[in-house]
Design a protein around this motif. Sequence first.
Motif, PDB file in Angstrom:
ATOM      1  N   LEU A  40      -9.098  -4.752   2.081  1.00 17.88           N
ATOM      2  CA  LEU A  40      -8.298  -5.696   1.303  1.00 17.88           C
ATOM      3  C   LEU A  40      -8.499  -7.122   1.804  1.00 17.88           C
ATOM      4  CD1 LEU A  40      -4.643  -5.157   0.136  1.00 17.88           C
ATOM      5  CD2 LEU A  40      -5.266  -7.272   1.293  1.00 17.88           C
ATOM      6  N   SER A  84       2.272  -1.115   0.678  1.00 17.98           N
ATOM      7  CA  SER A  84       3.387  -0.661  -0.149  1.00 17.98           C
ATOM      8  C   SER A  84       3.282  -1.110  -1.604  1.00 17.98           C
ATOM      9  CB  SER A  84       4.705  -1.165   0.436  1.00 17.98           C
ATOM     10  OG  SER A  84       4.688  -2.572   0.542  1.00 17.98           O
ATOM     11  N   SER A  85       2.269  -1.926  -1.924  1.00 19.98           N
ATOM     12  CA  SER A  85       2.135  -2.407  -3.295  1.00 19.98           C
ATOM     13  C   SER A  85       0.692  -2.239  -3.762  1.00 19.98           C
ATOM     14  CB  SER A  85       2.562  -3.872  -3.394  1.00 19.98           C
ATOM     15  OG  SER A  85       1.748  -4.672  -2.561  1.00 19.98           O
ATOM     16  N   ASP A  86       0.458  -2.518  -5.022  1.00 21.72           N
ATOM     17  CA  ASP A  86      -0.872  -2.417  -5.601  1.00 21.72           C
ATOM     18  C   ASP A  86      -1.839  -3.336  -4.852  1.00 21.72           C
ATOM     19  OD1 ASP A  86      -3.130  -3.212  -7.339  1.00 21.72           O
ATOM     20  OD2 ASP A  86      -2.157  -1.894  -8.782  1.00 21.72           O
ATOM     21  N   PRO A  87      -2.935  -2.782  -4.292  1.00 21.35           N
ATOM     22  CA  PRO A  87      -3.866  -3.610  -3.509  1.00 21.35           C
ATOM     23  C   PRO A  87      -4.390  -4.825  -4.260  1.00 21.35           C
ATOM     24  CG  PRO A  87      -4.354  -1.282  -3.189  1.00 21.35           C
ATOM     25  CD  PRO A  87      -3.321  -1.363  -4.281  1.00 21.35           C
ATOM     26  N   GLU A  88      -4.710  -4.675  -5.538  1.00 23.28           N
ATOM     27  CA  GLU A  88      -5.240  -5.804  -6.300  1.00 23.28           C
ATOM     28  C   GLU A  88      -4.208  -6.918  -6.454  1.00 23.28           C
ATOM     29  OE1 GLU A  88      -8.266  -6.525  -7.366  1.00 23.28           O
ATOM     30  OE2 GLU A  88      -8.927  -4.742  -6.278  1.00 23.28           O
ATOM     31  N   VAL A  89      -2.978  -6.518  -6.697  1.00 25.75           N
ATOM     32  CA  VAL A  89      -1.892  -7.500  -6.803  1.00 25.75           C
ATOM     33  C   VAL A  89      -1.691  -8.212  -5.476  1.00 25.75           C
ATOM     34  CG1 VAL A  89       0.586  -7.796  -7.223  1.00 25.75           C
ATOM     35  CG2 VAL A  89      -0.754  -6.248  -8.671  1.00 25.75           C
TER      36      VAL A  89
END
Length: 369
Positions: free
Chosen positions: A215, A321-326
């Motif tokens: 990421l 904990s969240s969408d990697p792209e976001v």
Amino acid sequence: MTDSNQRSNPLPSSPASERAVLCGYYGMGNAGDEALLVSLLQMLPEHITPVVLSKDPHQTYDRYGVEAYDRWKLGEILKAYEGARYFIWGGGSLMQDTSSAISPLYYAGLMKLAQLMGLQTIAWAQGLGPLHKSYNRWMTRHVLKRCQAVSVRDLGSAGLLSRWQIPHTLAPDPVWAMTPRQSPTFDRLTQGLPRPWVAVNVRQHATLTEPWLELLIQALQQFQQKARVSFVFLPFQQSLDWALAQRLQTQFPDSPIVLLEDPQQVKGIFQKVDLTIAMRLHAVIMAAAEDCRCYALSYDPKVSQVMQALHLPGQELGQLSSDPEVLVQKIVQEWLDLLGAKTWAAQSYRENLIQQAIVHREILCQVMR
């Protein structure tokens, strides 16, 4: 002492001086802990002769011109204590059992030995904890209660000592006040590199998982495309940082890796770069102290505490904990905003913190009159 060790021990101190044993994570090739040693040496009263316990006493002597002994050899430790009046835990997170269960035993044992031998002991610029084991908490409290002075660098450590009813002084990390120097090596490696320059400092840690590293690489790629920045990879410790810096360099082949031995030259780098993205605590502190915009990647509560104190932008590492792209888009936007901002949060705090860090010198002067 054998002939091979003589280089680490210069001429004896003058009769008017007093010896102090300095104990920390020294000679390990970690720029942050070496910066603490430099800061301590700068703040010692003039009549004090420092005696350093080091993993590499020859290197410590060559670099700083101070008497040094092998921290792993009992005979060498006892020679360091010989004729000394003071013993100092010289800064950092020495008493914590997250990275090592043995570390607190070692440092508490050295301090207890000093106390049994009649040395006056000082716990200086400490970051205490986490201490998960009950016996490590007991040992830490036991030796600190017998110190002539205790200073800590963060609110968490101060709160722990307050609960233990141990008198202490709270002041910012002494590296805030360390004098920077210019680095010819940095100048050579960055010659012709297009601006803006972004220093990237990462280290191996359980929180920097493979998904997090991927990421981070994606975020750096997008950031470079949007802002046309040049990266400078800045490892602080070869054993934990170098391989990661090399891996990042394969993705950004025109980006130099700068590994310096002199912590003052490391601090001087932050006068020249336009933005710092850093995991290590002292990379964050050095950048903020030199008025360089900084984004923290927190792997430890001590980094989070500095982020909160300075209102720095940053990201807690660990479980995604969240969408990697976001998350990539969020981080890149934060970097873009920070790079383009006319002012940034830490500017209003840095001068006060630099001045407050001098309190650690006053602690030494009060005990070592």
